[in-house]
Design a protein around this motif. Structure first.
Motif, PDB file in Angstrom:
ATOM      1  N   SER A 281      -1.014   1.785   6.323  1.00  0.00           N
ATOM      2  CA  SER A 281      -0.850   2.422   5.017  1.00  0.00           C
ATOM      3  C   SER A 281      -2.113   3.200   4.637  1.00  0.00           C
ATOM      4  O   SER A 281      -2.036   4.342   4.160  1.00  0.00           O
ATOM      5  N   MET A 282      -3.278   2.593   4.873  1.00  0.00           N
ATOM      6  CA  MET A 282      -4.542   3.278   4.552  1.00  0.00           C
ATOM      7  C   MET A 282      -4.717   4.530   5.417  1.00  0.00           C
ATOM      8  O   MET A 282      -5.152   5.580   4.928  1.00  0.00           O
ATOM      9  N   LEU A 283      -4.396   4.429   6.700  1.00  0.00           N
ATOM     10  CA  LEU A 283      -4.519   5.590   7.578  1.00  0.00           C
ATOM     11  C   LEU A 283      -3.579   6.710   7.137  1.00  0.00           C
ATOM     12  O   LEU A 283      -3.944   7.894   7.195  1.00  0.00           O
TER      13      LEU A 283
ATOM     14  N   GLU B 188      -2.624   7.253   4.043  1.00  0.00           N
ATOM     15  CA  GLU B 188      -3.243   7.831   2.854  1.00  0.00           C
ATOM     16  C   GLU B 188      -4.404   8.750   3.237  1.00  0.00           C
ATOM     17  O   GLU B 188      -4.566   9.835   2.653  1.00  0.00           O
ATOM     18  N   ILE B 189      -5.225   8.309   4.184  1.00  0.00           N
ATOM     19  CA  ILE B 189      -6.357   9.138   4.623  1.00  0.00           C
ATOM     20  C   ILE B 189      -5.854  10.435   5.233  1.00  0.00           C
ATOM     21  O   ILE B 189      -6.393  11.528   4.957  1.00  0.00           O
ATOM     22  N   GLU B 190      -4.821  10.337   6.068  1.00  0.00           N
ATOM     23  CA  GLU B 190      -4.244  11.548   6.673  1.00  0.00           C
ATOM     24  C   GLU B 190      -3.721  12.491   5.603  1.00  0.00           C
ATOM     25  O   GLU B 190      -3.958  13.709   5.656  1.00  0.00           O
ATOM     26  N   SER B 191      -3.047  11.906   4.616  1.00  0.00           N
ATOM     27  CA  SER B 191      -2.529  12.727   3.519  1.00  0.00           C
ATOM     28  C   SER B 191      -3.680  13.381   2.762  1.00  0.00           C
ATOM     29  O   SER B 191      -3.619  14.577   2.420  1.00  0.00           O
ATOM     30  N   SER B 192      -4.726  12.622   2.489  1.00  0.00           N
ATOM     31  CA  SER B 192      -5.892  13.170   1.771  1.00  0.00           C
ATOM     32  C   SER B 192      -6.553  14.278   2.582  1.00  0.00           C
ATOM     33  O   SER B 192      -6.953  15.313   2.033  1.00  0.00           O
TER      34      SER B 192
END
Length: 124
Positions: A93-95, A97-101
């Motif tokens: 989930s964090m990855l 979000e990071i990819e989206s950011s």
């Protein structure tokens, strides 16, 4: 002579009687010893059976403890795997979000470059 024969016969009869008494005593003693040995053997058999029962109880208790320990270890292992799985899901989930950011930052960087180019073109 007759008296000597009578004395010898009397002596032999007494000796025979004493031998029979000794033999009877020895037979009775042997019977008592056999009876005592049987009693001891029965006692040992009883003790052996009781110890075997006690040993059986200990083994059953030990088997139950081993099963309980194995179930506890299995539960710990499952809980650990669940925890790891939860961490993997969180990391995914964090990855995401990071990819989206990063994609958003990349798009904004492209917008900034376009704005800068437009500004430069207008001001030149």
């Amino acid at each position: 002579m007759k008296r000597l024969n009578t004395t010898i016969k009397s002596f032999n009869d007494e000796q025979l009687k004493r031998d029979e008494e000794v033999l009877s005593f020895l037979e009775k003693r042997e019977e008592r010893m056999e009876a005592n040995m049987l009693k001891k053997a029965e006692g040992f058999e009883y003790i052996y059976k009781e110890q075997f029962k006690e040993f059986g109880k200990i083994m059953v208790k030990r088997d139950k403890e081993i099963e309980r320990d194995n179930n506890y270890r299995q539960k710990l292992w499952i809980d650990s795997l669940d925890h790891v799985n939860s961490n993997v899901v969180n990391m995914h989930s964090m990855l995401t979000e990071i990819e989206s950011s990063l994609n958003t930052l990349g798009a904004r960087q492209d917008q900034l470059i376009t704005l800068a180019n437009d500004y430069c073109l207008r001001n030149s």
